[in-house]
Each structure stands twice: as structure tokens, then as C-alpha cells.
Design a protein around this motif. Structure first.
Motif, PDB file in Angstrom:
ATOM      1  N   SER A  39     -18.983  32.053  -7.798  1.00  7.67           N
ATOM      2  CA  SER A  39     -18.352  33.361  -7.657  1.00  7.67           C
ATOM      3  C   SER A  39     -18.375  34.086  -8.993  1.00  7.67           C
ATOM      4  N   LEU A  40     -17.829  35.298  -8.987  1.00  2.00           N
ATOM      5  CA  LEU A  40     -17.734  36.149 -10.174  1.00  2.00           C
ATOM      6  C   LEU A  40     -16.251  36.448 -10.415  1.00  2.00           C
ATOM      7  N   PRO A  41     -15.497  35.471 -10.957  1.00  2.00           N
ATOM      8  CA  PRO A  41     -14.034  35.623 -11.029  1.00  2.00           C
ATOM      9  C   PRO A  41     -13.553  36.799 -11.863  1.00  2.00           C
ATOM     10  N   PRO A 114     -27.912  35.196  -9.663  1.00  2.01           N
ATOM     11  CA  PRO A 114     -26.603  35.828  -9.511  1.00  2.01           C
ATOM     12  C   PRO A 114     -26.443  36.907 -10.586  1.00  2.01           C
ATOM     13  N   TRP A 115     -26.584  38.145 -10.210  1.00  2.64           N
ATOM     14  CA  TRP A 115     -26.638  39.228 -11.190  1.00  2.64           C
ATOM     15  C   TRP A 115     -25.544  40.262 -10.930  1.00  2.64           C
ATOM     16  N   LEU A 116     -25.267  41.047 -11.969  1.00  2.15           N
ATOM     17  CA  LEU A 116     -24.342  42.168 -11.866  1.00  2.15           C
ATOM     18  C   LEU A 116     -24.955  43.358 -12.595  1.00  2.15           C
ATOM     19  N   THR A 117     -25.209  44.434 -11.842  1.00  2.00           N
ATOM     20  CA  THR A 117     -25.669  45.678 -12.460  1.00  2.00           C
ATOM     21  C   THR A 117     -24.454  46.512 -12.824  1.00  2.00           C
ATOM     22  N   TRP A 133     -19.264  34.331 -14.550  1.00  4.02           N
ATOM     23  CA  TRP A 133     -19.658  33.618 -13.327  1.00  4.02           C
ATOM     24  C   TRP A 133     -19.186  32.176 -13.414  1.00  4.02           C
ATOM     25  N   ARG A 134     -18.745  31.651 -12.286  1.00  2.00           N
ATOM     26  CA  ARG A 134     -18.341  30.243 -12.211  1.00  2.00           C
ATOM     27  C   ARG A 134     -19.221  29.521 -11.196  1.00  2.00           C
ATOM     28  N   TRP A 242     -19.403  27.728 -16.444  1.00  2.00           N
ATOM     29  CA  TRP A 242     -19.119  29.158 -16.489  1.00  2.00           C
ATOM     30  C   TRP A 242     -20.183  29.827 -17.358  1.00  2.00           C
ATOM     31  N   TYR A 243     -20.801  30.864 -16.823  1.00  2.00           N
ATOM     32  CA  TYR A 243     -21.754  31.674 -17.594  1.00  2.00           C
ATOM     33  C   TYR A 243     -21.072  33.003 -17.885  1.00  2.00           C
TER      34      TYR A 243
END
Length: 268
Positions: A39-41, A114-117, A133-134, A242-243
Motif C-alpha cells: 500500500s501507500l500509507p 507501484p508509482w505515484l504521479t 510505500w509499504r 518501506w520504499y
């Protein structure tokens, strides 16, 4: 729309959370378990200026502010779309001046993106985004894991949980960190996205050490996931990674942050 997707050699479940974006869980590649949950906590934001007027700026750092990505900030539906060689989940989120698109891309060759723009613009141009990210990877089971980082021109085993920033050194494929299953020899390799200032926290799994929490909840001034880091052994146990990326806003936005993840060694 089903919350189970079977496509491009993957089978995985997903759900939209209250504060940690799209969660992926029980993900198998070619019929073998790869991921228990991801997920993206947090997406936290630091503002380097308190005032829009430079002459009134006291020069103090402000933040981190936490912008939860979830049901209350969702803009439109979660989308599932096939592309050549894979399938993608995406969702748009907006909270005040902050706008994002979360992406989960699954490729038939074992890659997971798993990306976030991040679009900005924020309150002003002096701010930095910190998406977290976890990953709870379970290569053929939760136990018997090992964690390694590429350092001094070779892969080196990490025996104790800790913080491992990207130094600019990587293997021939650009990989910087990896998790290995001792029983099968399978591996999850992780490399940072282009231009990511990134770090990985490797932590022994414990119930409760995951979102949702405030980034400063019950930890004084220490933020998560560093609050979870102790002196526990990693080798042969269940490892959580965690990244964390650090993205300073500039005129080149929008910017896409997040790791490239590759599964290898599971066989056909």
C-alpha cells in the motif's frame, strides 16, 4: 468491478483504503505467492517557507503534513486497464492544492510498478513530497527471507533491520535492494525510478507496524517508518520493506515517483 484480477501471469486482489491509497494483497505470479500486502500509507509534504512573501518568511521548515489518499480524496472511479504485456490499476486523488495519480502496473515478465504521479502545485514552489510505500513480500511463504543491498560493487547481506538510502550504486540492471527467499532461491529486486532520491527501510514484521497512523503518532519527533527500526535480526525471518522517495517540487512537474520491482527465480 471485481476486486480480483487475473491477467498477464498475475492474480491479485485490490481494495481502496481510507488513507493508504489502493492496497494490493494476495498477489501471485505464475501461480506462486509473491506479495501478501502492499500500500501507500503516507504522502507527507514539507514546506520550506511559511509565507508566500519572502520578506516575511522566518526560514523555518514546516511539516511534515500528511495528505491521506483514500475514499475521501478519490476523484472518480478506480480504473483497470489492459496494455500490451500487462494490466494497470489507477486512481486520481486531490486534497486542496495537492493532486496525484496512483498507479499499480503488472507486467507479464514479472515486473511490478507501484508509482505515484505528483502534479503539484501545492501552496508555493518551496516544498518536498515524501511518498511512502509499504511492501510485505511473501515469496513462497512469509518466513525464510533475507535482505540484501548492492554496495561496494557486490550484493551484501543485511543482518539487522535499518535504513538503507540509495547512494547511486546499483547492479548492471539498476537494482539497489533485493529480498530473497532462502527455500526457493526466488528474489524480489527493487530499483528506484528515474531521478528518485530514495531509501528503503528493512524491518522485521510485527502486527500493528503499518498504516493507518499519523506520521508522528506516539513517537515523539520520530517519523514512520524510522520509528519501527530497532536492532532485530532479519535473516531467516519475515521482512517488511518501506520504499520512501523525496521529491522536491520544481518546474518539471508532473513527476512520477516509485520503485521498479521485478520477480525472478520462481520458474514457470
Amino acid at each position: 468491478m471485481s476486486n480480483v484480477i487475473t491477467e498477464a501471469n498475475w492474480k491479485f486482489h485490490w481494495r481502496l483504503t481510507e488513507s493508504a491509497g489502493i492496497m494490493i494483497y494476495l498477489a501471485d505470479y505464475r501461480g506462486r505467492r509473491v506479495l501478501w500486502e502492499a500500500s501507500l500509507p503516507y504522502v507527507t509534504i514539507d514546506h520550506q517557507r511559511e509565507s508566500l512573501d519572502v520578506k516575511d518568511d522566518p526560514g523555518e521548515v514546516r511539516g511534515p503534513w500528511w495528505v491521506p489518499l483514500g475514499t475521501r480524496t478519490l476523484q472518480g472511479p478506480v480504473r483497470v486497464q489492459s496494455f500490451r504485456g500487462g494490466v494497470e490499476l489507477s486512481a486520481a486523488f486531490a486534497a486542496g492544492p495537492y493532486h496525484y495519480t496512483q498507479l499499480w502496473r503488472f507486467h507479464d515478465d514479472g515486473r511490478l510498478c507501484p508509482w505515484l504521479t505528483i502534479y503539484g502545485p501545492g501552496v508555493h514552489d518551496q516544498h518536498t513530497y515524501h511518498p511512502h510505500w509499504r511492501f510485505d513480500f511473501d515469496l513462497d511463504g512469509a518466513r525464510d527471507d533475507a535482505f540484501e543491498r548492492f554496495e561496494d560493487a557486490r550484493w551484501q547481506r543485511v543482518l539487522q533491520e535499518g535504513w538503507f538510502p540509495y547512494s547511486g550504486e546499483a547492479d548492471e540492471h539498476g537494482n539497489v535492494w533485493r529480498q530473497i527467499d532462502a527455500g526457493s532461491g526466488a528474489a524480489i529486486s527493487i530499483r528506484p525510478h528515474s531521478w528518485d532520491d530514495a531509501e528503503v527501510f528493512a524491518i522485521r514484521y510485527h502486527d500493528g507496524e503499518w498504516a493507518p497512523y499519523s506520521p508522528r503518532n506516539a513517537a515523539g519527533s520520530q517519523t514512520f517508518p524510522s520509528a519501527y527500526v530497532g536492532d532485530e535480526a532479519l535473516d531467516g525471518d519475515d521482512v517488511t520493506l518501506w520504499y520512501v522517495a523525496h521529491v522536491h517540487f520544481d518546474q518539471s512537474f508532473p513527476y512520477t515517483a516509485g520503485p521498479w520491482v521485478k520477480v525472478s527465480g520462481l520458474g514457470g
